[in-house]
Design a protein around this motif. Structure first.
Motif, PDB file in Angstrom:
ATOM      1  N   ALA A 190       7.816   4.541   3.388  1.00  0.00           N
ATOM      2  CA  ALA A 190       6.730   4.233   2.460  1.00  0.00           C
ATOM      3  C   ALA A 190       6.368   5.469   1.659  1.00  0.00           C
ATOM      4  O   ALA A 190       6.373   6.592   2.180  1.00  0.00           O
ATOM      5  CB  ALA A 190       5.502   3.715   3.210  1.00  0.00           C
ATOM      6  N   SER A 212       2.936   1.869  -5.316  1.00  0.00           N
ATOM      7  CA  SER A 212       3.502   1.864  -3.968  1.00  0.00           C
ATOM      8  C   SER A 212       4.988   1.555  -3.997  1.00  0.00           C
ATOM      9  O   SER A 212       5.438   0.706  -4.778  1.00  0.00           O
ATOM     10  CB  SER A 212       2.779   0.827  -3.091  1.00  0.00           C
ATOM     11  N   TRP A 227       7.828   0.669  -0.957  1.00  0.00           N
ATOM     12  CA  TRP A 227       7.924   0.338   0.473  1.00  0.00           C
ATOM     13  C   TRP A 227       9.331  -0.188   0.734  1.00  0.00           C
ATOM     14  O   TRP A 227       9.735  -1.212   0.180  1.00  0.00           O
ATOM     15  CB  TRP A 227       6.887  -0.723   0.796  1.00  0.00           C
ATOM     16  N   HIS A 243      12.016  -1.555   3.590  1.00  0.00           N
ATOM     17  CA  HIS A 243      11.937  -2.116   4.938  1.00  0.00           C
ATOM     18  C   HIS A 243      13.289  -2.532   5.484  1.00  0.00           C
ATOM     19  O   HIS A 243      14.107  -3.146   4.790  1.00  0.00           O
ATOM     20  CB  HIS A 243      11.010  -3.330   4.951  1.00  0.00           C
ATOM     21  N   GLY A 261       5.696  -4.559   9.077  1.00  0.00           N
ATOM     22  CA  GLY A 261       5.244  -3.190   8.864  1.00  0.00           C
ATOM     23  C   GLY A 261       4.182  -2.811   9.868  1.00  0.00           C
ATOM     24  O   GLY A 261       3.712  -1.671   9.884  1.00  0.00           O
TER      25      GLY A 261
END
Length: 251
Positions: free
Chosen positions: A33, A124, A126, A128, A133
């Motif tokens: 992140a 942001s 992010w 994954h 999360g």
């Protein structure tokens, strides 16, 4: 284990992401992140006495005092996601001097593989490897344990009240349906983090699997040195490199 005892759950393959910067490397199985999510996760530590409520409390603070970050991300888009972003100019091969070290060093990096890019500023970013999360945060609802891809969730700009509403959708994964959110799958990823848009003297935090991988100038004070510097990072994923025990059904 005693004879006759069968371990609960089943074997499950799990992708592993390798993050590299010069001679340094870090293996990740959960997420990376940068921006809003990293700031909330790491900076809310000072409110740990509040328990899990610290996340919600600090998220509200950060949203109403929103930071945006300059920077650029480049990626190798998964099939079906090639239209996201803009074409990226090839930069040649990434030289990694640690390849002669003992042990596994991650997949080879070729900058020519990174065919798309998105320029900042960003609210942001992010990335994954798995859907969750946090205990009640379904950050990447389409992520699979072993599909060979990373799920990328990007917010470039978003009104504060809308952003606050998106935070309430995280438990079900509904945030990815917002027109303010870019959601796609990538095979490889480059992060080029920059300064805060409103204050060029301050940078940000890069959070990997809940730990600080790198922090820039003007962030929180700490006597601990981070593994990497607040600079360009390369991330690639190995499909099914790890094996974990899991429940019989995973959604």
């Amino acid at each position: 284990m005693p004879l006759g005892v069968v371990p609960a759950g089943n074997k499950q393959s799990l992708d592993v992401a390798t993050i590299t910067q010069g001679q340094n490397r870090f293996f990740s199985v959960l997420m990376l992140a940068w921006g809003l999510i990293a700031d909330i996760d790491i900076e809310s530590e000072k409110y740990r006495w509040m328990g899990s409520a610290r996340i919600d409390y600090y998220a509200i603070q950060r949203i109403f005092r929103l930071r945006r970050y300059n920077g650029c991300i480049k990626f190798l888009a998964a099939p079906g996601y090639e239209t996201f972003g803009e074409p990226a100019d090839p930069e040649g091969e990434v030289k990694s001097s640690f390849v002669q070290h003992k042990g596994y060093c991650g997949p080879a990096l070729q900058m020519k593989d990174f065919n798309r890019k998105i320029e900042g500023p960003f609210v942001s970013v992010w990335l994954h490897n798995v859907p969750w999360g946090g205990e009640n945060i379904r950050a990447a609802p389409d992520a699979k344990f072993s599909d060979g891809y990373l799920d990328l969730v990007v917010i470039k700009d978003c009104p504060k009240l809308t952003l606050l509403s998106l935070m309430t959708e995280l438990s079900k994964g509904g945030h990815v349906k917002s027109p303010h959110v870019l959601y796609l799958k990538v095979k490889a990823f480059v992060l080029e983090p920059g300064t805060q848009l409103d204050d060029g003297s301050k940078e940000g935090i890069i959070d990997v699997d809940g730990e600080v991988l790198a922090r820039g100038k003007g962030t929180y004070k700490s006597n601990y040195k981070t593994l990497m510097t607040y600079d360009k990072l390369h991330i690639k994923v190995d499909q099914g490199l790890a094996t974990v025990f899991s429940p019989s059904t995973i959604s």
